[in-house]
Design a protein around this motif. Structure first.
Motif, short mmCIF file in Angstrom:
data_model
loop_
_atom_site.label_atom_id
_atom_site.label_comp_id
_atom_site.label_asym_id
_atom_site.label_seq_id
_atom_site.Cartn_x
_atom_site.Cartn_y
_atom_site.Cartn_z
N MET A 1 7.76 -13.25 17.71
CA MET A 1 7.59 -14.11 16.51
C MET A 1 6.97 -15.41 16.95
O MET A 1 7.30 -16.14 17.96
N SER A 2 6.15 -15.85 15.90
CA SER A 2 5.22 -16.94 16.33
C SER A 2 5.42 -18.27 15.70
O SER A 2 5.82 -18.17 14.49
N PHE A 3 5.78 -19.28 16.09
CA PHE A 3 6.16 -20.65 15.56
C PHE A 3 4.79 -21.77 15.96
O PHE A 3 4.54 -21.90 16.97
N LYS A 4 4.53 -22.32 14.92
CA LYS A 4 3.45 -23.17 14.96
C LYS A 4 4.08 -24.81 15.24
O LYS A 4 3.15 -25.82 15.25
N SER A 5 5.29 -24.87 15.01
CA SER A 5 6.11 -25.96 15.02
C SER A 5 7.43 -25.74 15.76
O SER A 5 8.22 -25.02 15.63
N PHE A 6 7.55 -26.74 16.90
CA PHE A 6 8.90 -26.57 17.46
C PHE A 6 10.15 -26.95 16.81
O PHE A 6 11.14 -26.34 16.73
N ALA A 7 9.86 -27.84 15.68
CA ALA A 7 11.08 -28.17 14.67
C ALA A 7 11.51 -26.92 13.97
O ALA A 7 12.64 -26.56 13.72
N THR A 8 10.40 -26.20 13.61
CA THR A 8 10.83 -24.81 12.84
C THR A 8 11.63 -23.96 13.91
O THR A 8 12.39 -22.88 13.63
N LEU A 9 10.81 -23.66 15.09
CA LEU A 9 11.70 -23.11 16.00
C LEU A 9 13.01 -23.45 16.46
O LEU A 9 13.74 -22.48 16.37
#
Length: 215
Positions: A1-9
């Protein structure tokens, strides 16, 4: 799964909402609205934090720092590839990554530039993390003039079998690529069927599996 934001991860893992069949997590920091500006300006720290967090959950960590992070300070680099190398953005992101994608696809129209950039970044990555699986990005439809299968083949051959493999993007128009046109999987298929790729037996001679998750 891909995340573009550390906060969302971080939020996804803390809430335990990652689907149970996911083995690997991508942190894809780029100079775009999906990645907070503070993360863009300090990719080394946020890639380290992301690696630590992902490994703490027993998952494989894939780092994909974009070349355009060189413009995160508000400037516009005259030569983004050279600036990326000079700032060691790729190797900083790779220090504790299991897999690293060198996003070199913007250079694929010029095989010599593509190969030189991939070679430089790969060498920097190997110096700090020799165990990392290193792949080089390709695209059937990056912004700009059209791509041909011959361009992709030339780009792959220009790496001289330095990487573990390649990451083939087949983008369509959307939030991640607003300037893209229709997806062109046929270009990728034609390139991958080209017999000249037999010159890269380490890449195309066998299936390369993802590394095992950290114990």
């Amino acid at each position: 799964m891909s995340f573009k934001s550390f906060a969302t991860l971080q939020d996804t893992l803390s809430r335990g909402s990652l689907p149970p069949d996911i083995r690997a997590v991508i942190y894809d920091a780029e100079h775009w609205s999906q990645t907070p500006s503070k993360e863009q300006r300090d990719p080394a720290s946020f890639y380290q934090r992301a690696a630590d967090l992902v490994h703490a959950h027993g998952l494989i960590f894939i780092a994909t720092p974009a070349m355009d992070l060189v413009n995160a300070d508000g400037g516009k680099a005259a030569d983004p590839a050279a600036a990326f190398v000079d700032r060691h953005i790729g190797s900083d992101a790779a220090r504790d990554a299991d897999v690293v994608d060198i996003q070199a696809q913007s250079l694929e129209r010029d095989a010599a530039k593509y190969g030189g950039f991939v070679e430089q970044v790969t060498s920097q990555i190997r110096a700090v993390n020799p165990k990392a699986v290193v792949v080089a990005g390709l695209s059937t439809n990056p912004p700009g003039t059209g791509i041909t299968p011959e361009m992709l083949v030339a780009a792959m051959l220009a790496t001289g079998d330095r990487t573990t493999g390649f990451w083939m993007n087949v983008p369509g128009k959307g939030d991640d690529c607003p300037t893209c046109n229709q997806p062109r999987p046929d270009i990728a298929v034609a390139a991958l069927e080209d017999g000249r790729l037999a010159r890269l037996p380490r890449v195309f001679g066998s299936v390369n599996a993802l590394p095992n998750p950290p114990s």
